[in-house]
Motif scaffolding. Sequence first.
Motif, PDB file in Angstrom:
ATOM      1  N   LEU A 186       0.846  -1.191   0.000  1.00 42.88           N
ATOM      2  CA  LEU A 186       0.000   0.000   0.000  1.00 42.88           C
ATOM      3  C   LEU A 186       0.884   1.245   0.000  1.00 42.88           C
ATOM      4  N   GLU A 187       0.486   2.245  -0.802  1.00 47.06           N
ATOM      5  CA  GLU A 187       1.235   3.499  -0.828  1.00 47.06           C
ATOM      6  C   GLU A 187       0.257   4.670  -0.810  1.00 47.06           C
ATOM      7  N   GLY A 188       0.415   5.538   0.213  1.00 46.95           N
ATOM      8  CA  GLY A 188      -0.486   6.673   0.369  1.00 46.95           C
ATOM      9  C   GLY A 188      -0.036   7.900  -0.403  1.00 46.95           C
ATOM     10  N   HIS A 189      -1.016   8.687  -0.930  1.00 47.02           N
ATOM     11  CA  HIS A 189      -0.734   9.887  -1.727  1.00 47.02           C
ATOM     12  C   HIS A 189      -1.708  11.008  -1.364  1.00 47.02           C
ATOM     13  N   THR A 190      -1.333  12.224  -1.720  1.00 45.25           N
ATOM     14  CA  THR A 190      -2.212  13.388  -1.592  1.00 45.25           C
ATOM     15  C   THR A 190      -2.191  14.152  -2.918  1.00 45.25           C
ATOM     16  N   ASP A 191      -3.052  15.186  -3.014  1.00 49.50           N
ATOM     17  CA  ASP A 191      -2.890  16.090  -4.153  1.00 49.50           C
ATOM     18  C   ASP A 191      -1.783  17.090  -3.800  1.00 49.50           C
ATOM     19  N   SER A 192      -1.537  18.070  -4.681  1.00 45.25           N
ATOM     20  CA  SER A 192      -0.360  18.929  -4.509  1.00 45.25           C
ATOM     21  C   SER A 192      -0.569  20.080  -3.543  1.00 45.25           C
ATOM     22  N   ARG A 193      -1.776  20.290  -3.077  1.00 44.74           N
ATOM     23  CA  ARG A 193      -2.027  21.429  -2.198  1.00 44.74           C
ATOM     24  C   ARG A 193      -1.540  21.132  -0.774  1.00 44.74           C
ATOM     25  N   SER A 203      -0.632  11.534   3.966  1.00 42.17           N
ATOM     26  CA  SER A 203      -0.560  10.292   3.180  1.00 42.17           C
ATOM     27  C   SER A 203      -0.258   9.100   4.076  1.00 42.17           C
ATOM     28  N   GLN A 204       0.525   9.300   5.151  1.00 43.74           N
ATOM     29  CA  GLN A 204       0.786   8.215   6.095  1.00 43.74           C
ATOM     30  C   GLN A 204      -0.496   7.823   6.840  1.00 43.74           C
ATOM     31  N   ARG A 205      -1.275   8.810   7.262  1.00 45.19           N
ATOM     32  CA  ARG A 205      -2.525   8.500   7.961  1.00 45.19           C
ATOM     33  C   ARG A 205      -3.485   7.760   7.038  1.00 45.19           C
ATOM     34  N   ARG A 206      -3.510   8.134   5.778  1.00 46.27           N
ATOM     35  CA  ARG A 206      -4.401   7.449   4.831  1.00 46.27           C
ATOM     36  C   ARG A 206      -4.011   5.981   4.638  1.00 46.27           C
ATOM     37  N   VAL A 207      -2.709   5.730   4.473  1.00 48.36           N
ATOM     38  CA  VAL A 207      -2.290   4.347   4.245  1.00 48.36           C
ATOM     39  C   VAL A 207      -2.496   3.512   5.510  1.00 48.36           C
ATOM     40  N   ASP A 208      -2.294   4.113   6.679  1.00 45.61           N
ATOM     41  CA  ASP A 208      -2.541   3.388   7.930  1.00 45.61           C
ATOM     42  C   ASP A 208      -4.031   3.059   8.087  1.00 45.61           C
ATOM     43  N   VAL A 250      -4.887   5.857  -2.053  1.00 38.07           N
ATOM     44  CA  VAL A 250      -3.923   4.846  -1.608  1.00 38.07           C
ATOM     45  C   VAL A 250      -3.875   3.785  -2.698  1.00 38.07           C
ATOM     46  N   ASP A 251      -2.676   3.565  -3.261  1.00 40.64           N
ATOM     47  CA  ASP A 251      -2.502   2.568  -4.320  1.00 40.64           C
ATOM     48  C   ASP A 251      -2.270   1.187  -3.714  1.00 40.64           C
ATOM     49  N   PHE A 252      -2.841   0.166  -4.372  1.00 42.02           N
ATOM     50  CA  PHE A 252      -2.643  -1.237  -3.992  1.00 42.02           C
ATOM     51  C   PHE A 252      -1.791  -1.916  -5.069  1.00 42.02           C
ATOM     52  N   LYS A 253      -0.771  -2.668  -4.645  1.00 44.76           N
ATOM     53  CA  LYS A 253      -0.011  -3.513  -5.568  1.00 44.76           C
ATOM     54  C   LYS A 253       0.009  -4.921  -4.991  1.00 44.76           C
ATOM     55  N   TYR A 254      -0.308  -5.889  -5.841  1.00 46.76           N
ATOM     56  CA  TYR A 254      -0.452  -7.274  -5.401  1.00 46.76           C
ATOM     57  C   TYR A 254       0.690  -8.130  -5.957  1.00 46.76           C
ATOM     58  N   TYR A 255       1.121  -9.113  -5.151  1.00 45.05           N
ATOM     59  CA  TYR A 255       2.220 -10.005  -5.550  1.00 45.05           C
ATOM     60  C   TYR A 255       1.878 -11.438  -5.149  1.00 45.05           C
ATOM     61  N   ASP A 256       2.243 -12.383  -6.037  1.00 46.62           N
ATOM     62  CA  ASP A 256       1.989 -13.789  -5.707  1.00 46.62           C
ATOM     63  C   ASP A 256       3.079 -14.309  -4.772  1.00 46.62           C
ATOM     64  N   ALA A 257       3.055 -15.620  -4.487  1.00 42.42           N
ATOM     65  CA  ALA A 257       3.964 -16.195  -3.492  1.00 42.42           C
ATOM     66  C   ALA A 257       5.427 -16.049  -3.876  1.00 42.42           C
ATOM     67  N   GLU A 258       5.724 -15.963  -5.194  1.00 45.86           N
ATOM     68  CA  GLU A 258       7.097 -15.822  -5.663  1.00 45.86           C
ATOM     69  C   GLU A 258       7.493 -14.360  -5.861  1.00 45.86           C
ATOM     70  N   GLY A 259       6.625 -13.448  -5.462  1.00 43.58           N
ATOM     71  CA  GLY A 259       6.946 -12.033  -5.586  1.00 43.58           C
ATOM     72  C   GLY A 259       6.678 -11.432  -6.948  1.00 43.58           C
ATOM     73  N   ARG A 260       5.922 -12.141  -7.807  1.00 44.64           N
ATOM     74  CA  ARG A 260       5.615 -11.610  -9.136  1.00 44.64           C
ATOM     75  C   ARG A 260       4.376 -10.730  -9.073  1.00 44.64           C
ATOM     76  N   ALA A 261       4.452  -9.594  -9.748  1.00 43.20           N
ATOM     77  CA  ALA A 261       3.363  -8.623  -9.687  1.00 43.20           C
ATOM     78  C   ALA A 261       2.118  -9.148 -10.382  1.00 43.20           C
ATOM     79  N   ILE A 262       0.962  -8.830  -9.814  1.00 39.45           N
ATOM     80  CA  ILE A 262      -0.335  -9.199 -10.381  1.00 39.45           C
ATOM     81  C   ILE A 262      -1.059  -7.913 -10.770  1.00 39.45           C
TER      82      ILE A 262
END
Length: 275
Positions: A186-193, A203-208, A250-262
């Motif tokens: 998970l990676e948290g983001h905000t807009d530029s303001r 962004s940390q509070r959002r990802v938490d 907050v972006d989600f990135k998924y990985y299988d058991a061998e660490g390959r991106a899904i």
Amino acid sequence: IAAEDRTGAADSALARAIALHEAVADSAGRTDPAQRARAMAATVPGTPPAEEAPLDADVAGLRAHAGASCIADEIARLEVESAAIARQGMSEPTQVPCRSTPRIEAARKEAADARAKADECMKPVPPPVPPPPPIEPNAEVIEALRGIPSGIHFALNKFTLAPASVAVCKRIAGVLAKYPDVKVDLEGHTDSRGSAEYNRKLSQRRVDAVKAALVKAGVDGGRITTKFAGAEGLLNAEKDTRELALNRRVDFKYYDAEGRAITAEKQTEDLQIEH
């Protein structure tokens, strides 16, 4: 020394030196290998041939080795040591020539080590092992996660999840429950303001908050890693309020058991646009 030399070594050495000088003089300073060999073989008539120095054969064998270029330093050291041992033997003419002393044995061990190094140098280098073909992620997992959301969105200056975002998290948790080997970044983001420091904390509070929602929905927290980027990593130029809303995420990135991106799919059903 020559008067006390019972082996004739000194006289033979003198005879070889004279013969070598004559060979050089006869050829204007140049000698070929045959001339040198005849000169070095010269002895005083009636004297026994000089005994070969203890390390001569070892050094000659190393010089002739196909891997001699790899042990040039070792050969040079052994040549110096061989000459030193020979001089030591000539300085003790009354003694029977000794073929084994601690010094000679140490030099022979160095010669054996040098030969092993030369042998190793001549071994063919094995061809590089080709890299294994890329392995695709498990087809069943790919199919199961097809269409799984790649993120959720937030309102301006908020880190609490809207009801629509909670529903997205529950959908994701339901799929992950069936495939416990799949991990999530998970990676948290905000807009530029706002200031850089404010946006990083937001962004940390959002990802938490998202991680807490997934854990509450049944996902093991050990499968989830988090990081936050503040306003770094904007998706667009923020030309309007919709683009601003797309960056609050907050972006989600998924990985299988061998660490390959899904691959996952973007969703906007929980997008919160300012009015």
